[in-house]
Motif scaffolding. Structure first.
Motif, mmCIF file in Angstrom:
data_model
loop_
_atom_site.group_PDB
_atom_site.id
_atom_site.type_symbol
_atom_site.label_atom_id
_atom_site.label_comp_id
_atom_site.label_asym_id
_atom_site.label_seq_id
_atom_site.Cartn_x
_atom_site.Cartn_y
_atom_site.Cartn_z
ATOM 1 N N ALA A 113 47.248 30.362 33.329
ATOM 2 C CA ALA A 113 45.928 29.741 33.164
ATOM 3 C C ALA A 113 46.064 28.247 32.871
ATOM 4 O O ALA A 113 45.313 27.432 33.410
ATOM 5 C CB ALA A 113 45.144 30.439 32.059
ATOM 6 N N PHE A 114 47.026 27.865 32.030
ATOM 7 C CA PHE A 114 47.252 26.447 31.752
ATOM 8 C C PHE A 114 47.608 25.708 33.031
ATOM 9 O O PHE A 114 47.103 24.620 33.292
ATOM 10 C CB PHE A 114 48.376 26.277 30.723
ATOM 11 N N ALA A 115 48.504 26.290 33.819
ATOM 12 C CA ALA A 115 48.905 25.658 35.074
ATOM 13 C C ALA A 115 47.719 25.549 36.023
ATOM 14 O O ALA A 115 47.532 24.526 36.687
ATOM 15 C CB ALA A 115 50.041 26.445 35.725
ATOM 16 N N ASN A 116 46.884 26.579 36.096
ATOM 17 C CA ASN A 116 45.714 26.557 36.960
ATOM 18 C C ASN A 116 44.697 25.517 36.510
ATOM 19 O O ASN A 116 44.021 24.915 37.335
ATOM 20 C CB ASN A 116 45.063 27.930 37.039
ATOM 21 N N CYS A 117 44.565 25.325 35.203
ATOM 22 C CA CYS A 117 43.657 24.295 34.683
ATOM 23 C C CYS A 117 44.029 22.932 35.245
ATOM 24 O O CYS A 117 43.165 22.121 35.550
ATOM 25 C CB CYS A 117 43.718 24.226 33.159
ATOM 26 N N CYS A 118 45.319 22.692 35.350
ATOM 27 C CA CYS A 118 45.801 21.406 35.849
ATOM 28 C C CYS A 118 45.536 21.243 37.343
ATOM 29 O O CYS A 118 45.292 20.152 37.819
ATOM 30 C CB CYS A 118 47.295 21.267 35.580
ATOM 31 N N GLN A 119 45.571 22.339 38.087
ATOM 32 C CA GLN A 119 45.453 22.274 39.539
ATOM 33 C C GLN A 119 44.025 22.451 40.033
ATOM 34 O O GLN A 119 43.698 22.020 41.130
ATOM 35 C CB GLN A 119 46.333 23.351 40.167
ATOM 36 N N ASN A 120 43.178 23.104 39.271
ATOM 37 C CA ASN A 120 41.843 23.462 39.744
ATOM 38 C C ASN A 120 40.786 22.940 38.787
ATOM 39 O O ASN A 120 40.532 23.556 37.761
ATOM 40 C CB ASN A 120 41.734 24.984 39.891
ATOM 41 N N SER A 121 40.188 21.823 39.129
ATOM 42 C CA SER A 121 39.191 21.233 38.241
ATOM 43 C C SER A 121 37.811 21.882 38.394
ATOM 44 O O SER A 121 36.908 21.585 37.629
ATOM 45 C CB SER A 121 39.089 19.730 38.502
#
Length: 151
Positions: free
Chosen positions: A13-21
């Protein structure tokens, strides 16, 4: 507070937060599940199940401590991770090559391309994974949350 959760789900989820605004991620402090809110209808948990909140949005939910929004850009440290990783490389030639590209255009892509051709690709992946886990655990500690890991 202690929560049953999978650290790998939180790291994802942390990684996705960075990639998907476009999506906003939350931690549900009653279940330990990650909640995804894309603004189109009811939010869903990481398993794909809809979360019904009796007509409330996550932001309006009466129990303000139930949903904790995951941080986004401030936890995206690719540049600093690249710098820290370069220090660990034994080959002076490779270290110098990577130092020269991290301040250039498309630095992350070029960094990846060089590592794809070198043996350090695997080490870079492990290094980033450990860095992400450190950030996740720091964030949890700041929130006053301990992980209760399953067997």
């Amino acid at each position: 507070m202690q929560l049953p959760m999978e650290i790998d789900e939180l790291k994802e989820a942390f990684a996705n937060c960075c990639q998907n605004s476009e999506c906003i991620y939350y931690l549900d402090t009653t279940t330990g599940k990650i909640i995804i809110n894309n603004g189109n209808g009811d939010p869903i948990n990481i398993d794909g199940d809809f979360l019904y909140l009796d007509g409330y949005s996550i932001e309006e939910f009466p129990d303000k401590r139930r949903f904790i929004r995951l941080p986004s850009n401030e936890y995206c440290n690719d540049y600093y991770d690249m710098q820290a990783f370069i220090i660990t490389i034994k080959s002076r030639w490779l270290r110098n090559k990577l130092k020269n590209i991290i301040d250039s255009y498309q630095a992350f892509q070029r960094f990846q391309n060089i590592l794809d051709r070198e043996t350090e690709k695997y080490e870079w992946s492990n290094f980033r994974n450990k860095q992400l886990e450190k950030r996740v655990l720091q964030w949890l500690k700041f929130q006053g949350i301990e992980i209760h890991r399953g067997i």
